[in-house]
Design a protein around this motif. Structure first.
Motif, PDB file in Angstrom:
ATOM      1  N   THR A  17       0.829  -1.206   0.000  1.00 47.69           N
ATOM      2  CA  THR A  17       0.000   0.000   0.000  1.00 47.69           C
ATOM      3  C   THR A  17       0.859   1.251   0.000  1.00 47.69           C
ATOM      4  O   THR A  17       0.602   2.210  -0.721  1.00 47.69           O
ATOM      5  CB  THR A  17      -0.929   0.004   1.226  1.00 47.69           C
ATOM      6  N   THR A  18       1.934   1.241   0.826  1.00 44.75           N
ATOM      7  CA  THR A  18       2.825   2.396   0.885  1.00 44.75           C
ATOM      8  C   THR A  18       3.521   2.614  -0.442  1.00 44.75           C
ATOM      9  O   THR A  18       3.639   3.743  -0.923  1.00 44.75           O
ATOM     10  CB  THR A  18       3.870   2.196   1.997  1.00 44.75           C
ATOM     11  N   LEU A  19       3.995   1.525  -1.068  1.00 47.35           N
ATOM     12  CA  LEU A  19       4.652   1.649  -2.364  1.00 47.35           C
ATOM     13  C   LEU A  19       3.696   2.214  -3.398  1.00 47.35           C
ATOM     14  O   LEU A  19       4.053   3.096  -4.177  1.00 47.35           O
ATOM     15  CB  LEU A  19       5.175   0.284  -2.820  1.00 47.35           C
ATOM     16  N   LEU A  20       2.450   1.734  -3.398  1.00 46.90           N
ATOM     17  CA  LEU A  20       1.469   2.239  -4.352  1.00 46.90           C
ATOM     18  C   LEU A  20       1.204   3.717  -4.126  1.00 46.90           C
ATOM     19  O   LEU A  20       0.998   4.476  -5.075  1.00 46.90           O
ATOM     20  CB  LEU A  20       0.161   1.444  -4.238  1.00 46.90           C
ATOM     21  N   ALA A  21       1.208   4.146  -2.854  1.00 47.23           N
ATOM     22  CA  ALA A  21       0.989   5.565  -2.560  1.00 47.23           C
ATOM     23  C   ALA A  21       2.109   6.409  -3.144  1.00 47.23           C
ATOM     24  O   ALA A  21       1.872   7.480  -3.703  1.00 47.23           O
ATOM     25  CB  ALA A  21       0.891   5.785  -1.051  1.00 47.23           C
ATOM     26  N   VAL A  22       3.359   5.934  -3.021  1.00 48.79           N
ATOM     27  CA  VAL A  22       4.485   6.668  -3.591  1.00 48.79           C
ATOM     28  C   VAL A  22       4.402   6.662  -5.110  1.00 48.79           C
ATOM     29  O   VAL A  22       4.626   7.674  -5.770  1.00 48.79           O
ATOM     30  CB  VAL A  22       5.822   6.068  -3.110  1.00 48.79           C
ATOM     31  N   SER A 153       9.807   4.973   3.363  1.00 48.68           N
ATOM     32  CA  SER A 153       8.904   4.564   2.288  1.00 48.68           C
ATOM     33  C   SER A 153       8.543   5.719   1.356  1.00 48.68           C
ATOM     34  O   SER A 153       7.989   5.495   0.281  1.00 48.68           O
ATOM     35  CB  SER A 153       7.622   3.962   2.870  1.00 48.68           C
ATOM     36  N   PHE A 154       8.849   6.961   1.753  1.00 46.76           N
ATOM     37  CA  PHE A 154       8.632   8.086   0.845  1.00 46.76           C
ATOM     38  C   PHE A 154       9.593   8.040  -0.343  1.00 46.76           C
ATOM     39  O   PHE A 154       9.341   8.667  -1.373  1.00 46.76           O
ATOM     40  CB  PHE A 154       8.843   9.417   1.579  1.00 46.76           C
ATOM     41  N   ALA A 155      10.705   7.343  -0.210  1.00 45.35           N
ATOM     42  CA  ALA A 155      11.751   7.372  -1.234  1.00 45.35           C
ATOM     43  C   ALA A 155      11.216   6.935  -2.593  1.00 45.35           C
ATOM     44  O   ALA A 155      10.474   5.957  -2.707  1.00 45.35           O
ATOM     45  CB  ALA A 155      12.910   6.477  -0.822  1.00 45.35           C
ATOM     46  N   ALA A 156      11.603   7.665  -3.622  1.00 50.02           N
ATOM     47  CA  ALA A 156      11.214   7.300  -4.983  1.00 50.02           C
ATOM     48  C   ALA A 156      11.901   5.996  -5.375  1.00 50.02           C
ATOM     49  O   ALA A 156      13.068   5.776  -5.039  1.00 50.02           O
ATOM     50  CB  ALA A 156      11.611   8.411  -5.948  1.00 50.02           C
ATOM     51  N   PRO A 157      11.200   5.109  -6.072  1.00 48.77           N
ATOM     52  CA  PRO A 157      11.829   3.857  -6.516  1.00 48.77           C
ATOM     53  C   PRO A 157      13.056   4.127  -7.376  1.00 48.77           C
ATOM     54  O   PRO A 157      13.085   5.080  -8.157  1.00 48.77           O
ATOM     55  CB  PRO A 157      10.720   3.186  -7.337  1.00 48.77           C
ATOM     56  N   ARG A 158      14.056   3.287  -7.242  1.00 46.25           N
ATOM     57  CA  ARG A 158      15.304   3.502  -7.964  1.00 46.25           C
ATOM     58  C   ARG A 158      15.211   3.136  -9.444  1.00 46.25           C
ATOM     59  O   ARG A 158      16.172   3.329 -10.181  1.00 46.25           O
ATOM     60  CB  ARG A 158      16.450   2.741  -7.283  1.00 46.25           C
ATOM     61  N   TRP A 159      14.045   2.655  -9.876  1.00 46.24           N
ATOM     62  CA  TRP A 159      13.905   2.457 -11.320  1.00 46.24           C
ATOM     63  C   TRP A 159      13.427   3.738 -12.003  1.00 46.24           C
ATOM     64  O   TRP A 159      13.377   3.820 -13.220  1.00 46.24           O
ATOM     65  CB  TRP A 159      12.980   1.290 -11.650  1.00 46.24           C
ATOM     66  N   HIS A 166      15.311  12.232  -5.314  1.00 42.88           N
ATOM     67  CA  HIS A 166      15.188  13.028  -4.086  1.00 42.88           C
ATOM     68  C   HIS A 166      13.908  13.867  -4.062  1.00 42.88           C
ATOM     69  O   HIS A 166      13.762  14.739  -3.208  1.00 42.88           O
ATOM     70  CB  HIS A 166      16.415  13.924  -3.924  1.00 42.88           C
ATOM     71  N   ASP A 167      12.981  13.584  -4.965  1.00 42.90           N
ATOM     72  CA  ASP A 167      11.740  14.366  -5.032  1.00 42.90           C
ATOM     73  C   ASP A 167      11.020  14.433  -3.688  1.00 42.90           C
ATOM     74  O   ASP A 167      10.455  15.464  -3.319  1.00 42.90           O
ATOM     75  CB  ASP A 167      10.780  13.753  -6.054  1.00 42.90           C
ATOM     76  N   PHE A 168      11.024  13.319  -2.964  1.00 42.64           N
ATOM     77  CA  PHE A 168      10.195  13.222  -1.770  1.00 42.64           C
ATOM     78  C   PHE A 168      11.019  13.237  -0.481  1.00 42.64           C
ATOM     79  O   PHE A 168      10.576  12.757   0.561  1.00 42.64           O
ATOM     80  CB  PHE A 168       9.322  11.963  -1.844  1.00 42.64           C
ATOM     81  N   ASP A 169      12.223  13.819  -0.569  1.00 38.67           N
ATOM     82  CA  ASP A 169      13.009  14.010   0.655  1.00 38.67           C
ATOM     83  C   ASP A 169      12.237  14.877   1.640  1.00 38.67           C
ATOM     84  O   ASP A 169      12.292  14.661   2.854  1.00 38.67           O
ATOM     85  CB  ASP A 169      14.357  14.653   0.325  1.00 38.67           C
ATOM     86  N   TYR A 170      11.544  15.890   1.113  1.00 43.11           N
ATOM     87  CA  TYR A 170      10.621  16.703   1.910  1.00 43.11           C
ATOM     88  C   TYR A 170       9.321  16.839   1.125  1.00 43.11           C
ATOM     89  O   TYR A 170       9.351  17.139  -0.080  1.00 43.11           O
ATOM     90  CB  TYR A 170      11.161  18.110   2.160  1.00 43.11           C
ATOM     91  N   VAL A 171       8.190  16.661   1.786  1.00 44.53           N
ATOM     92  CA  VAL A 171       6.902  16.868   1.125  1.00 44.53           C
ATOM     93  C   VAL A 171       5.940  17.551   2.098  1.00 44.53           C
ATOM     94  O   VAL A 171       6.030  17.384   3.318  1.00 44.53           O
ATOM     95  CB  VAL A 171       6.276  15.550   0.614  1.00 44.53           C
ATOM     96  N   ILE A 172       5.040  18.333   1.535  1.00 38.34           N
ATOM     97  CA  ILE A 172       3.909  18.894   2.270  1.00 38.34           C
ATOM     98  C   ILE A 172       2.661  18.490   1.500  1.00 38.34           C
ATOM     99  O   ILE A 172       2.541  18.779   0.301  1.00 38.34           O
ATOM    100  CB  ILE A 172       3.995  20.428   2.378  1.00 38.34           C
ATOM    101  N   ALA A 173       1.763  17.792   2.154  1.00 37.45           N
ATOM    102  CA  ALA A 173       0.560  17.312   1.481  1.00 37.45           C
ATOM    103  C   ALA A 173      -0.375  18.472   1.162  1.00 37.45           C
ATOM    104  O   ALA A 173      -0.646  19.326   2.011  1.00 37.45           O
ATOM    105  CB  ALA A 173      -0.157  16.294   2.355  1.00 37.45           C
TER     106      ALA A 173
END
Length: 245
Positions: A17-22, A153-159, A166-173
């Protein structure tokens, strides 16, 4: 075996679920790396010393009346065009009954621009006024005032393209089709999956996003340390024509 199977299944489901959210979050790199619009958000933010305004400059009555009366901070995102990925972000702070420009930065929005009727996969950022209640990311809390969830789990997949790692190193919803008070990567979508979700302010990779608004690391750190839940921050976002209408 059956006794251990349920927890293992729950862990696997949570991870999936977390991966799908990212994966559903914007800026996913499925359309490759930086475009011809590269490099506009690398500069540090510009401090403003402008006069106060009774209203938010460039925001017409239609959207202005949707800004809650108790809002004391507004992040305004001025898109350069309905079909353009470039924008400018300005932070306004309310002083008495007037709005003062506090800081501004170059930014990016959806690769295909803006829409008043966002749907999953349209590559356009939604036009509107949305609250800002939750933050998080891969990196440690930089001193955020909003509730901050640090999670690998925020980390962007390496593919994905390296420029997006590094897009999601910091996020504000951005509170579009999400449940307030949950981590930004919570997958709940109250209006249904077709309306999209996972729309954030996040770190820039040099080109347009899937629907989010992206800024430099310095800009994200400033916003995280400045946006105050006691001041009920909101984002007002759209292309300039829609904002003014």
């Amino acid at each position: 075996m059956r006794r251990n199977g349920a927890p293992r299944a729950a862990i696997a489901l949570a991870a999936t679920t977390t991966l799908l959210a990212v994966l559903a979050a914007c800026g996913d790199g499925r359309h490759g790396g930086p475009s011809r619009h590269d490099g506009r958000t690398g500069a540090a933010g510009k401090a403003a010393d402008s006069p106060a305004h009774r209203g938010i400059p460039g925001v017409g009555e239609r959207l202005a009346r949707r800004i809650p009366a108790d809002a004391g901070q507004v992040v305004a995102v001025y898109g350069e065009g309905r079909d353009a990925p470039d924008s400018k972000v300005v932070l306004y702070t309310k002083r008495g009954s007037a709005w003062q420009e506090t800081r501004s930065w170059p930014a990016h929005n959806g690769k295909k621009g803006w829409t008043a009727d966002h749907h999953e996969g349209d590559r356009r950022s939604p036009v509107g006024v949305f609250t800002l209640t939750d933050a998080g990311g891969v990196l440690p809390d930089p001193g955020a005032r909003l509730p901050y969830t640090r999670d690998a789990s925020f980390a962007a997949p390496r593919w994905w393209a390296e420029s997006h790692w590094h897009d999601f190193d910091y996020v504000i919803a951005i509170d579009y089709n999400r449940v307030k008070g949950t981590p930004p990567n919570d997958p709940s979508r109250p209006e249904g999956d077709s309306k999209g979700g996972g729309i954030w302010l996040h770190m820039d990779h040099g080109s347009g996003t899937s629907a989010c608004v992206s800024l430099s690391r310095a800009a994200m750190e400033y916003l995280l340390r400045t946006l105050d839940p006691d001041r009920h921050p909101v984002v007002v976002m759209g292309d300039r024509a829609d904002l003014e209408s």
